[in-house]
Design a protein around this motif. Sequence first.
Motif, PDB file in Angstrom:
ATOM      1  N   TYR A 137       0.451  -1.469   0.233  1.00 25.31           N
ATOM      2  CA  TYR A 137       0.131   0.069   0.134  1.00 25.31           C
ATOM      3  C   TYR A 137       0.969   1.140  -0.264  1.00 25.31           C
TER       4      TYR A 137
ATOM      5  N   LYS B  15       3.917   1.731  -1.057  1.00 30.52           N
ATOM      6  CA  LYS B  15       4.497   1.495  -2.670  1.00 30.52           C
ATOM      7  C   LYS B  15       3.622   2.717  -3.463  1.00 30.52           C
ATOM      8  N   ASN B  16       2.549   1.799  -3.460  1.00 33.24           N
ATOM      9  CA  ASN B  16       1.679   2.517  -4.485  1.00 33.24           C
ATOM     10  C   ASN B  16       0.331   3.553  -4.030  1.00 33.24           C
ATOM     11  N   ARG B  17       0.941   4.075  -2.342  1.00 32.91           N
ATOM     12  CA  ARG B  17      -0.454   5.594  -2.223  1.00 32.91           C
ATOM     13  C   ARG B  17      -0.216   6.436  -2.901  1.00 32.91           C
TER      14      ARG B  17
END
Length: 193
Positions: free
Chosen positions: A184, A186-188
Motif C-alpha cells: 500500500y 509503495k502505491n499510495r
Amino acid sequence: RTGRILCARGGVSWEDVRVERGSVELREALAASPGGCIPTLQLPTNEVVCQSLAITRYLGAITGYCGSTPVENLKLDQFAEILYDLIAAYDTVVKETNPVSKERKKKEAFKNDSYFYRYLGHLEALLTDDGPFLLQAKMTWADIVIMSFLELKQTPNFGREDLLATFPRLSAQYNAVRKSIAGYLKNRPKTPK
C-alpha cells in the motif's frame, strides 16, 4: 491516512477524495461534514460521519483490525488517546504562525527530555517484548495510527530522523506495520498540500 490503509487492507471499497487547502472543494467538504471538519466517511446508509479517530475505530471494527475482547479494545483506545494527547500538545507548534517561534517550539518539542519523549515513553511502556504490535502478534488500527503519525515525525521537516532510537518497542512496532503494509505504501497516491 489510517482509514485509507484499513480500507485497502480490509478489502473495503471506497472513493478516495482529496482536497487542497483553500480550495472550493475543501470549503464544500467542510460544509457537508456534520462536525465541520474532514476527514469524513459516507456509510452504506449514505449518512456522513466525521472525526478521524472515530472513523478509524469503525473501519478497524468492520475490517477485523480491532481487539477480540472489550479489554483488548480498551487497550487500543488507551494507546490512541495517549497518542492524541501528544498530538494536542504538539499542536502549539503546528499552529504557530511566526516562523522563528515555530522553529524554536519545534526544537524544544524534540529535545530528549521534552513532552514529546515523555508521551513516547508512555506508549513504549504499553508495548511488550512478546510481539511487535500492541496486541502482540495481531496488527490493529492503533498500530497503524501510531505508524502514520511517526512516519511524519521522523523526517527533518517535521521532527527528528532518530526519533525512535531510544524506543526499541515503538521502533519494532513501526517497522512491523510498515513491512505489513509495504504494498500500500509503495502505491499510495500523494495527498495535496
